[in-house]
Structure formats: C-alpha cells, structure tokens
Motif scaffolding. Structure first.
Motif, mmCIF file in Angstrom:
data_model
loop_
_atom_site.group_PDB
_atom_site.id
_atom_site.type_symbol
_atom_site.label_atom_id
_atom_site.label_comp_id
_atom_site.label_asym_id
_atom_site.label_seq_id
_atom_site.Cartn_x
_atom_site.Cartn_y
_atom_site.Cartn_z
ATOM 1 N N ALA A 55 0.818 -1.216 0.000
ATOM 2 C CA ALA A 55 0.000 0.000 0.000
ATOM 3 C C ALA A 55 0.850 1.264 0.000
ATOM 4 O O ALA A 55 0.431 2.296 -0.531
ATOM 5 C CB ALA A 55 -0.937 -0.002 1.205
ATOM 6 N N SER A 56 2.060 1.205 0.558
ATOM 7 C CA SER A 56 2.901 2.399 0.657
ATOM 8 C C SER A 56 4.021 2.443 -0.381
ATOM 9 O O SER A 56 4.771 3.423 -0.433
ATOM 10 C CB SER A 56 3.508 2.489 2.061
ATOM 11 O OG SER A 56 4.429 1.429 2.271
ATOM 12 N N ALA A 57 4.162 1.422 -1.192
ATOM 13 C CA ALA A 57 5.293 1.317 -2.117
ATOM 14 C C ALA A 57 5.397 2.522 -3.063
ATOM 15 O O ALA A 57 6.481 3.092 -3.230
ATOM 16 C CB ALA A 57 5.200 0.024 -2.917
ATOM 17 N N ALA A 58 4.316 2.916 -3.675
ATOM 18 C CA ALA A 58 4.350 4.025 -4.635
ATOM 19 C C ALA A 58 4.691 5.346 -3.959
ATOM 20 O O ALA A 58 5.499 6.120 -4.474
ATOM 21 C CB ALA A 58 3.021 4.134 -5.378
ATOM 22 N N GLU A 59 4.105 5.601 -2.806
ATOM 23 C CA GLU A 59 4.392 6.873 -2.126
ATOM 24 C C GLU A 59 5.829 6.925 -1.618
ATOM 25 O O GLU A 59 6.376 8.015 -1.433
ATOM 26 C CB GLU A 59 3.383 7.156 -1.018
ATOM 27 C CG GLU A 59 3.471 6.285 0.183
ATOM 28 C CD GLU A 59 2.353 6.553 1.192
ATOM 29 O OE1 GLU A 59 2.662 6.594 2.398
ATOM 30 O OE2 GLU A 59 1.196 6.719 0.770
ATOM 31 N N LYS A 60 6.472 5.767 -1.426
ATOM 32 C CA LYS A 60 7.894 5.732 -1.046
ATOM 33 C C LYS A 60 8.798 5.985 -2.254
ATOM 34 O O LYS A 60 9.990 6.165 -2.092
ATOM 35 C CB LYS A 60 8.268 4.367 -0.465
ATOM 36 C CG LYS A 60 7.750 4.125 0.911
ATOM 37 C CD LYS A 60 8.330 2.890 1.582
ATOM 38 C CE LYS A 60 8.680 1.745 0.681
ATOM 39 N NZ LYS A 60 9.145 0.545 1.381
ATOM 40 N N GLY A 61 8.227 5.962 -3.462
ATOM 41 C CA GLY A 61 9.015 6.206 -4.659
ATOM 42 C C GLY A 61 9.337 4.964 -5.467
ATOM 43 O O GLY A 61 9.994 5.053 -6.513
ATOM 44 N N LEU A 62 8.884 3.804 -5.009
ATOM 45 C CA LEU A 62 9.112 2.594 -5.796
ATOM 46 C C LEU A 62 8.311 2.656 -7.088
ATOM 47 O O LEU A 62 7.217 3.230 -7.126
ATOM 48 C CB LEU A 62 8.726 1.348 -4.994
ATOM 49 C CG LEU A 62 9.536 1.072 -3.739
ATOM 50 C CD1 LEU A 62 9.016 -0.178 -3.034
ATOM 51 C CD2 LEU A 62 11.016 0.933 -4.048
ATOM 52 N N LYS A 63 8.865 2.075 -8.135
ATOM 53 C CA LYS A 63 8.190 2.060 -9.432
ATOM 54 C C LYS A 63 7.912 0.650 -9.919
ATOM 55 O O LYS A 63 7.071 0.443 -10.793
ATOM 56 C CB LYS A 63 9.034 2.816 -10.448
ATOM 57 C CG LYS A 63 9.144 4.290 -10.093
ATOM 58 C CD LYS A 63 9.918 5.076 -11.111
ATOM 59 C CE LYS A 63 9.839 6.540 -10.735
ATOM 60 N NZ LYS A 63 11.042 7.264 -10.941
ATOM 61 N N VAL A 64 8.616 -0.332 -9.366
ATOM 62 C CA VAL A 64 8.445 -1.744 -9.722
ATOM 63 C C VAL A 64 8.716 -2.564 -8.465
ATOM 64 O O VAL A 64 9.590 -2.216 -7.672
ATOM 65 C CB VAL A 64 9.442 -2.186 -10.823
ATOM 66 C CG1 VAL A 64 9.233 -3.654 -11.195
ATOM 67 C CG2 VAL A 64 9.344 -1.303 -12.058
ATOM 68 N N ILE A 65 7.979 -3.657 -8.314
ATOM 69 C CA ILE A 65 8.220 -4.583 -7.211
ATOM 70 C C ILE A 65 8.554 -5.950 -7.782
ATOM 71 O O ILE A 65 7.841 -6.452 -8.662
ATOM 72 C CB ILE A 65 6.997 -4.680 -6.273
ATOM 73 C CG1 ILE A 65 6.707 -3.325 -5.628
ATOM 74 C CG2 ILE A 65 7.214 -5.754 -5.203
ATOM 75 C CD1 ILE A 65 5.409 -3.274 -4.838
ATOM 76 N N ILE A 66 9.637 -6.530 -7.288
ATOM 77 C CA ILE A 66 9.991 -7.916 -7.608
ATOM 78 C C ILE A 66 9.673 -8.721 -6.364
ATOM 79 O O ILE A 66 10.181 -8.424 -5.280
ATOM 80 C CB ILE A 66 11.484 -8.044 -7.962
ATOM 81 C CG1 ILE A 66 11.830 -7.221 -9.193
ATOM 82 C CG2 ILE A 66 11.852 -9.519 -8.166
ATOM 83 C CD1 ILE A 66 13.327 -7.158 -9.494
ATOM 84 N N ALA A 67 8.821 -9.737 -6.518
ATOM 85 C CA ALA A 67 8.398 -10.537 -5.376
ATOM 86 C C ALA A 67 8.724 -12.002 -5.626
ATOM 87 O O ALA A 67 8.199 -12.607 -6.555
ATOM 88 C CB ALA A 67 6.895 -10.357 -5.133
ATOM 89 N N GLY A 68 9.601 -12.547 -4.791
ATOM 90 C CA GLY A 68 9.954 -13.955 -4.904
ATOM 91 C C GLY A 68 9.251 -14.756 -3.833
ATOM 92 O O GLY A 68 9.157 -14.322 -2.683
ATOM 93 N N ALA A 69 8.754 -15.927 -4.232
ATOM 94 C CA ALA A 69 8.052 -16.766 -3.262
ATOM 95 C C ALA A 69 8.085 -18.218 -3.713
ATOM 96 O O ALA A 69 8.053 -18.517 -4.900
ATOM 97 C CB ALA A 69 6.605 -16.300 -3.109
ATOM 98 N N GLY A 70 8.149 -19.111 -2.731
ATOM 99 C CA GLY A 70 8.133 -20.542 -3.009
ATOM 100 C C GLY A 70 6.870 -21.174 -2.464
ATOM 101 O O GLY A 70 6.053 -20.527 -1.814
ATOM 102 N N GLY A 71 6.735 -22.451 -2.746
ATOM 103 C CA GLY A 71 5.561 -23.190 -2.264
ATOM 104 C C GLY A 71 4.283 -22.625 -2.843
ATOM 105 O O GLY A 71 4.133 -22.492 -4.051
ATOM 106 N N ALA A 72 3.355 -22.248 -1.969
ATOM 107 C CA ALA A 72 2.067 -21.709 -2.413
ATOM 108 C C ALA A 72 2.223 -20.386 -3.147
ATOM 109 O O ALA A 72 1.391 -20.037 -3.981
ATOM 110 C CB ALA A 72 1.128 -21.531 -1.225
ATOM 111 N N ALA A 73 3.284 -19.650 -2.861
ATOM 112 C CA ALA A 73 3.703 -18.463 -3.620
ATOM 113 C C ALA A 73 2.610 -17.420 -3.822
ATOM 114 O O ALA A 73 2.405 -16.921 -4.918
ATOM 115 C CB ALA A 73 4.297 -18.885 -4.966
#
Length: 169
Positions: A55-73
């Motif tokens: 929810a706060s990623a854009a207001e922090k200045g992020l422009k892209v998120i890379i999300a790594g996850a295993g299992g149910a992911a």
C-alpha cells in the motif's frame, strides 16, 4: 534519473531462505545502477506487513516490485492486488515445493485484472533485468545501462561461438 538515488525497485521475498535465489536480482540491479531496497514480507506469516508494504510502495518512490516466493507463492499476487505498480513474480523452488511447479503455477495463474509478470523458476536475474527495462522507458541513464548489458551478452555469445568454431573435434 532518480536524483536522491532512492530505491525505485522493491525486492521482497517470503522468507530469508529465498535470498540465495533473489540475490541474482540484487546483483543485476547493482550492475545496471538501479537503486533498490530488499526486505522480507510473508503473505502468510505477516499479512499486515505485506499489506502495508504494498500500500505504501508508490508513495515511497518505488516504481516496480519484484516478489519472490516458493511453495504456495501467494506473495506476488497478493501484492499486485494491493498496489498499482507493476509486480514481477519470481517462483522459487523451496524445500516444501513440488519441484517448483506449485510456485510457478501460483504466480502464473493470476485472475484477470490482477496481472503479475512471471519469470522462470529461480530466474531472479531476469526479474531484475525486466524491472530495469520497465524503468528504462522513462530513464535514459538506465536505458543506456540496459543497452550496454545486452551488448555484453551478445559479445559473450559471439566469443564463445568463435572458440567453438575454432575447436578441432
């Protein structure tokens, strides 16, 4: 360019055990001079932390998120459901994985309206490159870095081809 060198890419993973895979995204973003941040955000064990991050990623200045996850992911899809930013999912073959297919399919099979760009199993390097390419559409410096990187890849293949061609079998 990002004058304060503030993170433009958020790299998140479900647990520290994903870090060896996600390190490839870190390494390529460093090489391409793309500012990033890294943290652990579990969709199942810390859902409020995940919600707050997305929810706060854009207001922090992020422009892209890379999300790594295993299992149910679930992490990439859940984050994509909260933010308007592009999310790149990295399926991770974890110790509780069904040969990685559970992670691949969990990230790949998103419902219409909640897209997640999905790279190959354990392909965090490609996620980093894709994040840089997304940023390169509006950042000349990153675009030049990506072009140079791709040129290096081409030259490495051409060098190897010449070596093979000059080998007597």
């Amino acid at each position: 360019m990002n004058p304060e060198n503030k993170a433009q890419v958020g790299i998140i993973m479900g647990s520290k055990s994903d870090l060896p895979v996600m390190q490839d995204a870190i390494d390529v973003l460093k090489k391409l001079n793309v500012p990033f941040e890294v943290t652990i955000v579990s969709a199942h064990r810390t859902p409020q932390r995940m919600f707050d991050y997305a929810a706060s990623a854009a207001e922090k200045g992020l422009k892209v998120i890379i999300a790594g996850a295993g299992g149910a992911a679930h992490l990439p899809g859940m984050v994509a459901s909260i933010t308007h930013l592009p999310v790149i999912g990295v399926p991770v073959k974890s110790s509780n994985s069904i040969d990685g297919w559970d992670s691949v399919l969990s990230i790949l099979q998103m419902p219409n309206g909640i897209p997640v760009a999905t790279v190959a199993l354990n392909a965090a390097k490609n996620a980093g490159i894709l994040a840089a390419q997304i940023l390169a559409t509006s950042d000349v410096s990153i675009a030049e870095n990506v072009k140079s990187f791709k040129q290096e890849l081409k030259e490495a293949v051409e060098k190897t081809a010449t070596e093979v061609e000059n080998t007597s079998f």
